[in-house]
Design a protein around this motif. Sequence first.
Motif, PDB file in Angstrom:
ATOM      1  N   ASP A 217       7.303 -27.788   4.176  1.00  0.00           N
ATOM      2  CA  ASP A 217       8.607 -28.453   4.175  1.00  0.00           C
ATOM      3  C   ASP A 217       9.614 -27.523   3.506  1.00  0.00           C
ATOM      4  O   ASP A 217       9.378 -27.069   2.386  1.00  0.00           O
ATOM      5  N   HIS A 280       8.528 -34.669  -3.268  1.00  0.00           N
ATOM      6  CA  HIS A 280       7.369 -35.479  -2.885  1.00  0.00           C
ATOM      7  C   HIS A 280       6.155 -34.587  -2.752  1.00  0.00           C
ATOM      8  O   HIS A 280       6.292 -33.380  -2.485  1.00  0.00           O
ATOM      9  N   THR A 307       7.412 -30.845  -3.265  1.00  0.00           N
ATOM     10  CA  THR A 307       8.665 -30.192  -2.902  1.00  0.00           C
ATOM     11  C   THR A 307       9.658 -30.307  -4.053  1.00  0.00           C
ATOM     12  O   THR A 307       9.576 -31.212  -4.876  1.00  0.00           O
ATOM     13  N   GLU A 309      13.589 -30.477  -4.045  1.00  0.00           N
ATOM     14  CA  GLU A 309      14.680 -30.566  -3.062  1.00  0.00           C
ATOM     15  C   GLU A 309      15.874 -31.398  -3.536  1.00  0.00           C
ATOM     16  O   GLU A 309      16.141 -32.484  -3.019  1.00  0.00           O
ATOM     17  N   GLU A 323      15.511 -26.825  -0.455  1.00  0.00           N
ATOM     18  CA  GLU A 323      14.146 -27.324  -0.649  1.00  0.00           C
ATOM     19  C   GLU A 323      13.114 -26.224  -0.461  1.00  0.00           C
ATOM     20  O   GLU A 323      13.205 -25.433   0.470  1.00  0.00           O
TER      21      GLU A 323
HETATM   22 ZN    ZN Z   1      10.861 -32.858   1.756  1.00  0.00          ZN
END
Ligand code: ZN
Length: 346
Positions: A217, A280, A307, A309, A323
């Motif tokens: 991500d 998360h 992450t 972000e 992020e």
């Molecule tokens: Zn994310």
Amino acid sequence: MQEERLDCYLTMNVRDIYYLTGFQDIPGASLSLIVPARDEVTLLTRPLSFDAATAQATDCTVKGLALGENLSDGLVQELKSSTQKRLGYDDLPLQIYLRLATSLQGVELVPTSLVINQRRVKDTDEVALIRRACKLADAGVEAALEAIRAGTREYEVAAQAEYAMRRSGSSGFAFETLVASGPRSAYPHGVCSDREIKQGDLVIVDLGAVWKGYCSDITRTVTVGSPSLKNKRLLELIQEAHDKVLNEIRPGVEAADVDAVARKVVGEDCARYFIHGLGHGIGLDIHEAPTLSQTSRDVLEAGNVVTDEPGMYFPGYGGVRIEDTILITSKGAEKLTGASYPTFPQ
Ligand code: ZN
Ligand code: ZN
């Protein structure tokens, strides 16, 4: 299972089943993994998944339902011989839960977090897979940033990003690629539209790749052309919040305190524009434990992949988010996504 005094555990979650057996099916496939405390583990499949499961699943016996046999009938039949007292589960479809509650007389259905909790801490093999997924996401974000210019539509940028990830080996995408430009960048979940990108726009690109089931991500925000003073300041502020988290995150800290580090940089005046948690957990699911937010009660440990972000969103104007996917190590944090941060002319 011993601690919870379970005589059996049941999961129908395809990702948990992949985690426990190595057999990967598509989301929505009907699989049931029955884990009795004493006897052998059984993976119950529909006929269409039977051959693949037999070839790939380890540490379990694969049983196929008969063609046309009802899934819940077959499952009840199988469970009757495996559980008499306490059947544990992390999550079950409601229909199945109701059927088991009425059909398994005398058996208590016990909600647990056994697999959810195991999946929080990644082993070295899992980290290697996530690392590879992060490299694929880097390729995607770099292709996207190259494609962004005035006159290009958001979906064209997404297409370039996804093509780059696919070409490098990504098996699908961790989630729908987000390209949100201009006022649409104020939507944190702005899936791409047919909007034409304009000079001066803020553009958020948020995407993830998948390698052997594991997700990555990453988000980068750019401006088209030189940023206005306001946008430059916004980008710098969010970068500062992001970097500060990266410096301070380590095992033993409370996730809510890490969230507070970013919120403090953003400042009280702007706090109301930071409308989501800081980050998360990520792994087989794009969002999994632990959670980094104001209300989280999680404590971070080495082996968590999460992450970082921070973001700010101004309705009708636009938004900024940066992020990265990071690994919590025994010493601190290691950034797994590596795409560069866009720099802007002074
Ligand atoms: Zn994310
Ligand atoms: Zn993201």
